[in-house]
Design a protein around this motif. Sequence first.
Motif, short mmCIF file in Angstrom:
data_model
loop_
_atom_site.label_atom_id
_atom_site.label_comp_id
_atom_site.label_asym_id
_atom_site.label_seq_id
_atom_site.Cartn_x
_atom_site.Cartn_y
_atom_site.Cartn_z
N ARG A 171 0.84 -1.43 0.13
CA ARG A 171 0.38 -0.07 0.19
C ARG A 171 1.26 1.27 -0.04
NH1 ARG A 171 -5.38 -1.23 0.41
NH2 ARG A 171 -6.28 -3.22 1.66
N LYS A 172 1.95 1.56 0.87
CA LYS A 172 2.92 2.53 0.92
C LYS A 172 3.90 2.51 -0.78
CE LYS A 172 3.20 2.24 5.26
NZ LYS A 172 4.62 2.17 6.68
N GLU A 174 4.31 2.73 -4.74
CA GLU A 174 3.92 3.63 -5.45
C GLU A 174 4.45 2.54 -6.47
OE1 GLU A 174 3.00 7.57 -7.86
OE2 GLU A 174 4.23 7.29 -6.63
N SER A 176 3.20 1.86 -9.97
CA SER A 176 3.36 2.54 -11.34
C SER A 176 4.23 2.67 -12.13
CB SER A 176 1.86 3.64 -11.58
OG SER A 176 1.76 4.01 -12.80
N ARG A 280 -1.25 7.39 -12.39
CA ARG A 280 -0.71 7.21 -11.80
C ARG A 280 -1.76 6.49 -10.55
NH1 ARG A 280 5.10 10.09 -11.47
NH2 ARG A 280 5.23 8.90 -9.13
N ALA A 281 -2.76 7.70 -10.73
CA ALA A 281 -3.69 7.62 -9.79
C ALA A 281 -5.03 6.43 -10.75
CB ALA A 281 -4.36 8.81 -10.18
N GLU A 284 -2.82 3.44 -8.54
CA GLU A 284 -2.72 2.99 -7.10
C GLU A 284 -4.46 2.92 -6.32
OE1 GLU A 284 0.00 3.05 -5.58
OE2 GLU A 284 0.23 2.91 -7.97
N SER A 285 -5.55 3.07 -7.72
CA SER A 285 -6.76 3.32 -6.70
C SER A 285 -6.98 1.60 -6.84
CB SER A 285 -7.60 3.81 -7.66
OG SER A 285 -8.94 2.83 -7.54
N LYS A 287 -4.60 -1.13 -7.63
CA LYS A 287 -3.86 -2.02 -6.67
C LYS A 287 -4.29 -1.92 -5.01
CE LYS A 287 -1.01 0.51 -3.89
NZ LYS A 287 0.19 1.15 -3.49
N ASP A 288 -4.76 -0.66 -4.72
CA ASP A 288 -6.06 -0.68 -3.40
C ASP A 288 -7.16 -1.68 -3.57
OD1 ASP A 288 -3.84 1.01 -2.32
OD2 ASP A 288 -4.36 2.98 -2.90
#
Length: 418
Positions: A171-172, A174, A176, A280-281, A284-285, A287-288
């Motif tokens: 989670r920490k 990044e 991407s 990238r956002a 990350e979304s 991934k979460d």
Amino acid sequence: MTNGALSRFNPAQPGARGMKRVATGLLVVMAAVFLAARAFESRYPWLSLVKSFAEAAMVGGLADWFAVTALFRHPLGLPIPHTAIIPRNKDRIGEALANFIRENFLIPSVVARRMQNIDVAGATGRFLRTPAGEGTRIRAGASRLIADIFESLDDERLGGIVKGAISARLRKMEVSPLLGHALASAINEDRHVPMLEAAIRWMARALDANEPLIREMVHKKANWVLKLAGLDAKLADAIIDGLKKLTVEMSEDPAHPVRKKVEEALAQLANDLQTRPETRARVESMKDQLLDNKSVSLWLDTLWQKGREAVIRAARNPDAVLAGKLGEVLRSMGGTLEKDARIRAAINQFARRAVVGMSASYGSSMVKLVSETVRGWDAQTVTNRLEAAVGRDLQYIRINGTLVGGLVGLVLHVVDKL
């Protein structure tokens, strides 16, 4: 562990008790010799030498018995001042031991100086490269220890800790930019070509497997005029043949326009993953959301169990593991570590920095642990443990004191007669 259990458990204590009986028996023998020599001295004057030896030996033996006993308890149970030294000063002993460890082992400057002459990489290389000999016994002992530790730990709790640590780390992190960099490196080194060709082959197989479905879709979408003229089947044939021809041409021609378009799209994706905030956002979304999925949690459970079981199997039978491909890889790594001075120097530098960093960060905690552990022991436990550790050597002091005292007494008697 109780003091009685400790006394039964410690393997050093039978030797200490045996030497204690020898020292006490020697003292009793000296007392008997003294009494016998004293009784017959008037008949045999030369026995005065024996009596002087035995008398001084008793004095020396008793003095050393008192000194040794006073370390651990009150002699004969009498509260004589400055006796039972260890039980009364166990807290001070713990502090002294902790200070000794800190000043000689845990100060960063001391650790760095000691680590200068330790070739961690070379030792690791020799350990990995040596298939038999002394290293085998060390490896077997270390393997058993690792297996016992993994089997004794709380599986559910440890698994939860491992999964939580992995999830928190992901989670920490990044991902991407990492994905973008990996994709860009693959494209620059043409490592994407096998994946692209595999995708083309998969597309061809999927086309063959779904040919009836394509024909059915064309038939449903065609109007009644095409169906009446029977052109829907010909249209389906044309579509299927065209797609098959496209896959063959893409597979055979590295410069095919469609293939080039796909490669351009991959290059653009690699760039967007590294530089475009929206992409990238979005990654990350995703991934979460993936980490929150229960299926991923179950996958991590399975991954942890398989990893734990693999470690235990490998640790229980290290020779079988090292006999296969893994063994070849490890031996190759060992040879590289021994031969490549640059890699060895880098690893040794990393090891020194890691150990120095650990001593700086955790040295005080380790020292505190030692002192608090000793302070938490009851006086009898400290006495039993120290006596078990050094009791045998202390009984030699008693024996030496008896014999040396006797010799000194004999010399003084001779000097007095002369």
